[in-house]
Structure formats: structure tokens, C-alpha cells
Design a protein around this motif. Structure first.
Motif, PDB file in Angstrom:
ATOM      1  N   SER A   1      70.964 -53.068  53.281  1.00 22.10           N
ATOM      2  CA  SER A   1      70.336 -51.839  52.807  1.00 22.10           C
ATOM      3  C   SER A   1      70.961 -51.388  51.492  1.00 22.10           C
ATOM      4  CB  SER A   1      70.402 -50.730  53.861  1.00 22.10           C
ATOM      5  OG  SER A   1      71.728 -50.344  54.100  1.00 22.10           O
TER       6      SER A   1
ATOM      7  N   CYS B   1      71.677 -53.340  49.226  1.00 20.97           N
ATOM      8  CA  CYS B   1      70.985 -54.172  48.238  1.00 20.97           C
ATOM      9  C   CYS B   1      69.506 -53.799  48.154  1.00 20.97           C
ATOM     10  CB  CYS B   1      71.106 -55.645  48.613  1.00 20.97           C
ATOM     11  SG  CYS B   1      72.770 -56.304  48.488  1.00 20.97           S
ATOM     12  N   GLY B   2      69.104 -52.756  48.905  1.00 18.72           N
ATOM     13  CA  GLY B   2      67.721 -52.302  48.861  1.00 18.72           C
ATOM     14  C   GLY B   2      66.792 -52.994  49.843  1.00 18.72           C
ATOM     15  N   VAL B   3      67.332 -53.634  50.853  1.00 21.87           N
ATOM     16  CA  VAL B   3      66.521 -54.366  51.821  1.00 21.87           C
ATOM     17  C   VAL B   3      66.490 -53.609  53.136  1.00 21.87           C
ATOM     18  CG1 VAL B   3      66.241 -56.529  53.085  1.00 21.87           C
ATOM     19  CG2 VAL B   3      67.219 -56.554  50.786  1.00 21.87           C
ATOM     20  N   THR B   4      65.291 -53.391  53.668  1.00 19.23           N
ATOM     21  CA  THR B   4      65.199 -52.802  55.000  1.00 19.23           C
ATOM     22  C   THR B   4      65.149 -53.934  56.021  1.00 19.23           C
ATOM     23  OG1 THR B   4      62.780 -52.744  55.070  1.00 19.23           O
ATOM     24  CG2 THR B   4      63.897 -50.820  54.117  1.00 19.23           C
TER      25      THR B   4
ATOM     26  N   CYS C   1      68.690 -59.901  46.730  1.00 19.27           N
ATOM     27  CA  CYS C   1      70.023 -60.077  47.322  1.00 19.27           C
ATOM     28  C   CYS C   1      70.567 -61.439  46.909  1.00 19.27           C
ATOM     29  CB  CYS C   1      69.955 -60.017  48.840  1.00 19.27           C
ATOM     30  SG  CYS C   1      69.778 -58.377  49.494  1.00 19.27           S
TER      31      CYS C   1
ATOM     32  N   THR D   1      75.556 -59.737  44.838  1.00 21.40           N
ATOM     33  CA  THR D   1      75.222 -58.384  45.282  1.00 21.40           C
ATOM     34  C   THR D   1      75.685 -58.161  46.717  1.00 21.40           C
ATOM     35  OG1 THR D   1      72.970 -58.997  45.953  1.00 21.40           O
ATOM     36  CG2 THR D   1      73.248 -58.125  43.722  1.00 21.40           C
TER      37      THR D   1
END
Length: 100
Positions: free
Chosen positions: A7, A9-12, A86, A90
Motif C-alpha cells: 500500500s 507503493c500505491g497498491v491495494t 512496485c 520501491t
């Protein structure tokens, strides 16, 4: 843990699971068949063990697996992680922020 690093890294988790389901063709394996690891998956597991040892960890942790998967060029997991932005760098940064 791994979910927080992803998350970061902006990933759900939901988006990641949908991507894995789409790429892997969930349900396509013959029922009762033994799962086998691809060559990239085996290399990623070996690299996760190397990372764990280098960090003096007593066991392979989620962070080691995720970073090793991201480093495995041409692997399905690396492609999915890359799709979300990702990279090994990161992920290492995200884990570093949380575990020191």
C-alpha cells in the motif's frame, strides 16, 4: 508487513488479487494436480533465501519474497508488481520505512 509495504507503493490488496487472478487463470489447473513452481518462481524463492541470510534473518519473511519476486525479470509476479509501479527498490524503501 507486506500489505503495508504494497500500500505504501500505491497498491491495494484487492487490485493485486484481481490482477493475479486474471493473469493466472484461476481455476484452470486440473483438480487434484500437484502445484509446480515455474523456473522464475524457484529462482525468486532461492533469492529470497539469499536476501534473508544477507539480512541475518532467521527465516524468509514476506519482505524477502516480495523483493525477490520483483527482481525476477520476466516472471509473472514481477510483471504484476511492475504494473503497479512496485519495483525491488520501491519495496525495499517501503519495508525500510517500516522496519528500520
Amino acid at each position: 508487513g507486506g500489505t503495508r509495504a504494497l500500500s505504501g507503493c500505491g497498491v491495494t490488496l484487492e487490485a493485486l488479487m484481481r490482477s493475479v487472478d486474471t493473469v493466472s487463470g484461476v481455476g484452470s489447473a486440473a483438480e487434484g494436480s500437484e502445484p509446480t513452481l515455474s523456473l522464475p518462481a524457484r529462482r525468486a524463492l532461492e533469492n529470497a533465501c539469499i536476501l534473508a541470510r544477507a539480512q541475518h534473518s532467521r527465516s524468509v519473511q514476506v519482505r524477502h519474497l516480495l523483493i525477490a519476486l520483483a527482481q525476477e525479470h520476466g516472471g509473472v509476479a514481477a510483471g504484476i508488481l511492475d504494473h503497479f509501479g512496485c519495483t525491488a527498490a520501491t519495496l525495499q524503501s517501503a519495508f525500510g520505512r517500516r522496519s528500520g
